[in-house]
Scaffold this motif. Sequence first.
Motif, PDB file in Angstrom:
ATOM      1  N   GLY A  36       0.821  -1.224   0.042  1.00 13.37           N
ATOM      2  CA  GLY A  36      -0.073  -0.128  -0.049  1.00 13.37           C
ATOM      3  C   GLY A  36       0.778   1.090   0.041  1.00 13.37           C
ATOM      4  N   GLY A  37       0.246   2.314   0.456  1.00 16.63           N
ATOM      5  CA  GLY A  37       0.928   3.459   0.418  1.00 16.63           C
ATOM      6  C   GLY A  37       0.709   4.267  -0.886  1.00 16.63           C
ATOM      7  N   SER A  76       5.936  12.327  -3.553  1.00 20.07           N
ATOM      8  CA  SER A  76       7.330  12.456  -3.283  1.00 20.07           C
ATOM      9  C   SER A  76       7.688  12.622  -1.944  1.00 20.07           C
ATOM     10  CB  SER A  76       7.988  13.569  -4.051  1.00 20.07           C
ATOM     11  OG  SER A  76       7.276  14.586  -4.129  1.00 20.07           O
ATOM     12  N   GLU A  77       6.717  13.029  -1.295  1.00 20.86           N
ATOM     13  CA  GLU A  77       6.755  13.556   0.214  1.00 20.86           C
ATOM     14  C   GLU A  77       6.666  12.066   1.210  1.00 20.86           C
ATOM     15  OE1 GLU A  77       6.336  14.552   3.851  1.00 20.86           O
ATOM     16  OE2 GLU A  77       4.289  14.167   3.176  1.00 20.86           O
ATOM     17  N   LYS A  78       7.585  11.890   1.883  1.00 19.75           N
ATOM     18  CA  LYS A  78       7.757  10.585   2.734  1.00 19.75           C
ATOM     19  C   LYS A  78       6.505  10.162   3.413  1.00 19.75           C
ATOM     20  CE  LYS A  78      10.165  10.211   6.278  1.00 19.75           C
ATOM     21  NZ  LYS A  78      11.269  10.225   7.470  1.00 19.75           N
ATOM     22  N   ASN A  79       5.979  11.033   4.349  1.00 19.27           N
ATOM     23  CA  ASN A  79       4.749  10.842   5.325  1.00 19.27           C
ATOM     24  C   ASN A  79       3.487  10.409   4.325  1.00 19.27           C
ATOM     25  OD1 ASN A  79       6.310  11.173   7.228  1.00 19.27           O
ATOM     26  ND2 ASN A  79       5.866  13.282   7.768  1.00 19.27           N
TER      27      ASN A  79
END
Length: 91
Positions: free
Chosen positions: A31-32, A37-40
């Motif tokens: 998932g994710g 491009s932003e880690k969180n």
Amino acid sequence: MTLLEPQEKVLVEAAFLDSDHGEIGCETCHGGDAESSEKNAAHEGLVTRPSLSDPENACGDCHADIVSSAQMSLHRTLAPFTTILKRHQPE
């Protein structure tokens, strides 16, 4: 020495990268948001162990035969550990 970001600490065997699983993006199973491009934001909704927490959704498209038995597998139910713990309980 420069500190590594958590995502830079992920170790994968070289052979994994040449496997079928290494050919797909991490987000396919975990998932994710692969577009972020932003880690969180990229890690929002990340499932660290998809084969244990939700094998039907994480693995079912490619491994339907394995997933059908996953719910009752010893790996998922941890039944051997329960049995061992009960045997070692004081009376």
